[in-house]
Design an enzyme around this catalytic site. Structure first.
Site, PDB file in Angstrom:
ATOM      1  N   LEU A  12       0.846  -1.156  -0.100  1.00  0.00           N
ATOM      2  CA  LEU A  12       0.116  -0.049   0.161  1.00  0.00           C
ATOM      3  C   LEU A  12       1.039   1.296   0.033  1.00  0.00           C
ATOM      4  O   LEU A  12       0.490   2.092  -0.718  1.00  0.00           O
ATOM      5  CB  LEU A  12      -0.785   0.090   1.235  1.00  0.00           C
ATOM      6  CG  LEU A  12      -2.015   1.087   1.480  1.00  0.00           C
ATOM      7  CD1 LEU A  12      -2.789   1.324   0.142  1.00  0.00           C
ATOM      8  CD2 LEU A  12      -2.663   1.016   2.662  1.00  0.00           C
ATOM      9  N   ASP A  36      11.738   3.475  11.779  1.00  0.00           N
ATOM     10  CA  ASP A  36      11.177   2.157  12.369  1.00  0.00           C
ATOM     11  C   ASP A  36      10.305   2.475  13.286  1.00  0.00           C
ATOM     12  O   ASP A  36      10.551   3.111  14.376  1.00  0.00           O
ATOM     13  CB  ASP A  36      12.646   1.164  13.069  1.00  0.00           C
ATOM     14  CG  ASP A  36      11.913   0.088  13.673  1.00  0.00           C
ATOM     15  OD1 ASP A  36      10.702  -0.183  13.884  1.00  0.00           O
ATOM     16  OD2 ASP A  36      12.974  -0.791  13.826  1.00  0.00           O
ATOM     17  N   ALA A  60       3.391  -1.878   8.644  1.00  0.00           N
ATOM     18  CA  ALA A  60       2.393  -2.868   9.356  1.00  0.00           C
ATOM     19  C   ALA A  60       3.312  -4.367   9.594  1.00  0.00           C
ATOM     20  O   ALA A  60       3.999  -4.699   8.842  1.00  0.00           O
ATOM     21  CB  ALA A  60       1.264  -3.072   8.593  1.00  0.00           C
ATOM     22  N   TYR A 125      -4.083 -10.703  14.783  1.00  0.00           N
ATOM     23  CA  TYR A 125      -3.706  -9.549  13.661  1.00  0.00           C
ATOM     24  C   TYR A 125      -5.009  -8.641  14.169  1.00  0.00           C
ATOM     25  O   TYR A 125      -4.560  -7.366  13.986  1.00  0.00           O
ATOM     26  CB  TYR A 125      -3.590 -10.012  12.214  1.00  0.00           C
ATOM     27  CG  TYR A 125      -3.807  -8.944  11.126  1.00  0.00           C
ATOM     28  CD1 TYR A 125      -2.574  -8.051  10.818  1.00  0.00           C
ATOM     29  CD2 TYR A 125      -4.943  -8.770  10.623  1.00  0.00           C
ATOM     30  CE1 TYR A 125      -2.762  -7.265   9.781  1.00  0.00           C
ATOM     31  CE2 TYR A 125      -5.259  -7.649   9.628  1.00  0.00           C
ATOM     32  CZ  TYR A 125      -3.936  -7.025   9.307  1.00  0.00           C
ATOM     33  OH  TYR A 125      -4.149  -6.096   8.459  1.00  0.00           O
ATOM     34  N   LYS A 129      -4.484  -4.516  15.086  1.00  0.00           N
ATOM     35  CA  LYS A 129      -5.203  -3.792  14.261  1.00  0.00           C
ATOM     36  C   LYS A 129      -6.152  -2.850  15.283  1.00  0.00           C
ATOM     37  O   LYS A 129      -6.128  -1.532  15.221  1.00  0.00           O
ATOM     38  CB  LYS A 129      -5.904  -3.896  13.089  1.00  0.00           C
ATOM     39  CG  LYS A 129      -4.912  -4.551  12.129  1.00  0.00           C
ATOM     40  CD  LYS A 129      -3.691  -3.660  11.790  1.00  0.00           C
ATOM     41  CE  LYS A 129      -4.137  -2.617  11.052  1.00  0.00           C
ATOM     42  NZ  LYS A 129      -2.827  -1.986  10.488  1.00  0.00           N
TER      43      LYS A 129
HETATM   44  N1  LIG Z   1      -3.053  -6.433   2.724  1.00  0.00           N
HETATM   45  C1  LIG Z   1      -4.325  -6.330   3.026  1.00  0.00           C
HETATM   46  O1  LIG Z   1      -5.370  -7.092   2.566  1.00  0.00           O
HETATM   47  C2  LIG Z   1      -4.991  -5.516   4.051  1.00  0.00           C
HETATM   48  C3  LIG Z   1      -6.312  -5.477   4.201  1.00  0.00           C
HETATM   49  C4  LIG Z   1      -6.672  -4.562   5.300  1.00  0.00           C
HETATM   50  C5  LIG Z   1      -5.872  -3.716   5.953  1.00  0.00           C
HETATM   51  N2  LIG Z   1      -4.641  -3.684   5.485  1.00  0.00           N
HETATM   52  C6  LIG Z   1      -3.719  -2.708   6.053  1.00  0.00           C
HETATM   53  O2  LIG Z   1      -3.003  -2.001   5.107  1.00  0.00           O
HETATM   54  C7  LIG Z   1      -1.724  -1.469   5.595  1.00  0.00           C
HETATM   55  C8  LIG Z   1      -0.750  -1.622   4.593  1.00  0.00           C
HETATM   56  O3  LIG Z   1      -0.615  -3.090   4.416  1.00  0.00           O
HETATM   57  P1  LIG Z   1       0.195  -3.744   3.184  1.00  0.00           P
HETATM   58  O4  LIG Z   1      -0.576  -4.974   2.801  1.00  0.00           O
HETATM   59  O5  LIG Z   1       0.559  -2.773   2.300  1.00  0.00           O
HETATM   60  O6  LIG Z   1       1.535  -4.443   4.006  1.00  0.00           O
HETATM   61  P2  LIG Z   1       3.023  -4.746   3.579  1.00  0.00           P
HETATM   62  O7  LIG Z   1       2.952  -4.886   2.012  1.00  0.00           O
HETATM   63  O8  LIG Z   1       3.546  -5.868   4.382  1.00  0.00           O
HETATM   64  O9  LIG Z   1       3.868  -3.518   4.105  1.00  0.00           O
HETATM   65  C9  LIG Z   1       3.999  -3.321   5.315  1.00  0.00           C
HETATM   66  C10 LIG Z   1       5.440  -2.128   5.279  1.00  0.00           C
HETATM   67  O10 LIG Z   1       5.758  -2.090   6.821  1.00  0.00           O
HETATM   68  C11 LIG Z   1       7.117  -2.378   6.881  1.00  0.00           C
HETATM   69  N3  LIG Z   1       7.363  -2.403   8.125  1.00  0.00           N
HETATM   70  C12 LIG Z   1       7.385  -3.515   8.958  1.00  0.00           C
HETATM   71  N4  LIG Z   1       7.588  -3.613  10.222  1.00  0.00           N
HETATM   72  C13 LIG Z   1       8.012  -2.194  10.256  1.00  0.00           C
HETATM   73  C14 LIG Z   1       8.633  -1.288  11.313  1.00  0.00           C
HETATM   74  N5  LIG Z   1       8.805  -1.842  12.501  1.00  0.00           N
HETATM   75  N6  LIG Z   1       8.852   0.197  11.096  1.00  0.00           N
HETATM   76  C15 LIG Z   1       8.583   0.764   9.694  1.00  0.00           C
HETATM   77  N7  LIG Z   1       8.146  -0.153   8.936  1.00  0.00           N
HETATM   78  C16 LIG Z   1       7.946  -1.523   9.016  1.00  0.00           C
HETATM   79  C17 LIG Z   1       7.318  -3.429   6.252  1.00  0.00           C
HETATM   80  O11 LIG Z   1       8.852  -3.685   5.765  1.00  0.00           O
HETATM   81  P3  LIG Z   1       9.235  -5.194   5.493  1.00  0.00           P
HETATM   82  O12 LIG Z   1       8.586  -5.854   4.409  1.00  0.00           O
HETATM   83  O13 LIG Z   1      10.669  -5.002   5.458  1.00  0.00           O
HETATM   84  O14 LIG Z   1       8.803  -5.788   6.982  1.00  0.00           O
HETATM   85  C18 LIG Z   1       6.538  -3.194   4.773  1.00  0.00           C
HETATM   86  O15 LIG Z   1       7.357  -2.366   3.934  1.00  0.00           O
HETATM   87  C19 LIG Z   1      -1.437  -2.347   6.982  1.00  0.00           C
HETATM   88  O16 LIG Z   1      -1.831  -1.068   8.095  1.00  0.00           O
HETATM   89  C20 LIG Z   1      -2.430  -3.332   7.124  1.00  0.00           C
HETATM   90  O17 LIG Z   1      -2.755  -3.838   8.190  1.00  0.00           O
HETATM   91  C21 LIG Z   1      -4.060  -4.465   4.666  1.00  0.00           C
END
Ligand SMILES: NC(=O)c1ccc[n+]([C@@H]2O[C@H](COP(=O)([O-])OP(=O)(O)OC[C@H]3O[C@@H](n4cnc5c(N)ncnc54)[C@H](OP(=O)(O)O)[C@@H]3O)[C@@H](O)[C@H]2O)c1
Length: 281
Positions: A12, A36, A60, A125, A129
């Site tokens: 995202l 971080d 996340a 999870y 959230k």
């Molecule tokens: N994916 C879905 O279907 C979905 C559905 C509902 C809501 N959401 C929400 O949407 C948001 C984005 O999700 P996404 O799917 O884009 O997740 P994502 O692709 O896993 O992206 C999360 C990012 O956060 C980084 N991260 C992890 N730990 C961190 C830390 N301590 N400090 C700073 N950055 C950190 C990760 O880095 P690394 O990869 O290096 O760990 C990754 O780049 C989240 O809040 C999630 O809960 C997602």
């Protein structure tokens, strides 16, 4: 507006960076190596140096099954870390946008969950959230909590990519037909989020692709639009046992008059497949 995006390298996050740039904002994109959210010093340094007017927290712990084995790790990022970032933003008068999830609900309803319905998560999870929602709201009065679901974006692994990969390898695929939700394009969501930060419509928002389906119906539509012959076979959640429980029904609806509505998920899927093809050329 100067906008700081944490977790900018995530699925995202990448779309949010693009959407904010297209809207003409001065964007500071920070991956976890730059900021971080579990490290207060790293947060304070970034906020003090960059003095953003809005912060979007795309950082996340997003591994739903993984969170069952590491709930503390999920809490540290999704709850405590989000709260720290929101508080630091509040300290300089900046707003915070925290993306949350349909998984804060238990899925026992049969009609869409609205912004003021009572959350009751059934997995680690979801608890992390919901904890993040509460921490962010407590730390910063200028907060946007944006609940979304079933994301697909070009910047990361997602259900569409999984289906296309499996469809390329085997003639049939087994997909659950007893979980219903709203597939949502990261591009559309990112644009909605960036629109929101330019307003004072604080509080909880539900922002999802228009319409709903089961994962089975989503898979059928993917193969149909991708002109693939893959046969989709229906399975139950029980049969496909996963570590974390999933809500059976997590359709998000809107009761706010100022809700930001997104296009039907099928249209968004069409554009996703087109964009994907363009990139592959
Ligand atoms: N994916 C879905 O279907 C979905 C559905 C509902 C809501 N959401 C929400 O949407 C948001 C984005 O999700 P996404 O799917 O884009 O997740 P994502 O692709 O896993 O992206 C999360 C990012 O956060 C980084 N991260 C992890 N730990 C961190 C830390 N301590 N400090 C700073 N950055 C950190 C990760 O880095 P690394 O990869 O290096 O760990 C990754 O780049 C989240 O809040 C999630 O809960 C997602």
């Amino acid at each position: 507006m100067r906008v700081l995006i944490a977790g900018a390298a995530g699925m995202l996050g990448q779309d949010v960076v693009g959407a904010a740039q297209r809207r003409g904002h001065e964007v500071v994109a920070m991956s976890r190596y730059d900021l971080d959210v579990t490290d207060p010093a790293s947060i304070d340094r970034a906020i003090a140096e960059l003095r953003p007017e809005a912060v979007i927290d795309c950082a996340a712990f997003s591994d739903v099954d993984g969170a069952e084995d590491d709930e503390r790790g999920a809490m540290a990022i999704n709850d405590t870390g989000a709260g720290l970032l929101a508080a630091a933003a509040a300290g300089i008068g900046a707003s915070i946008l925290y993306p949350s999830s349909d998984y804060v609900f238990d899925g026992t309803k049969a009609a869409p969950y609205l912004e003021d319905h009572m959350p009751d998560p059934i997995n680690a999870y979801g608890r992390s959230k919901l904890g993040g929602e509460v921490s962010v709201a407590a730390a910063n009065p200028r907060h946007f909590i944006v609940r979304t679901s079933w994301l697909f974006g070009l910047g990361g692994g997602n259900f569409v990519e999984t289906m296309l990969r499996i469809g390329g390898e085997q003639p049939e695929v087994l997909v659950v037909s007893d979980q219903r939700g709203c597939p949502t394009s990261c591009t559309d969501l990112a644009e909605g989020m960036v629109r929101l930060i330019g307003t004072d419509r604080y509080g909880i928002h539900h922002m999802v692709g228009d319409g709903d389906c089961t994962w089975f119906e989503f898979a059928v539509e993917i193969f149909d639009q991708a002109h693939m012959e893959t046969r989709v076979m229906s399975a139950t959640t029980e049969l496909m046992a996963r570590k974390a429980k999933r809500p059976a029904y997590s359709v998000l609806g809107q009761s706010r008059e100022d809700a930001i509505l997104l296009q039907p998920w099928q249209h968004a899927l069409r554009r996703y497949l087109d964009d994907r093809e363009l990139i592959a050329r």
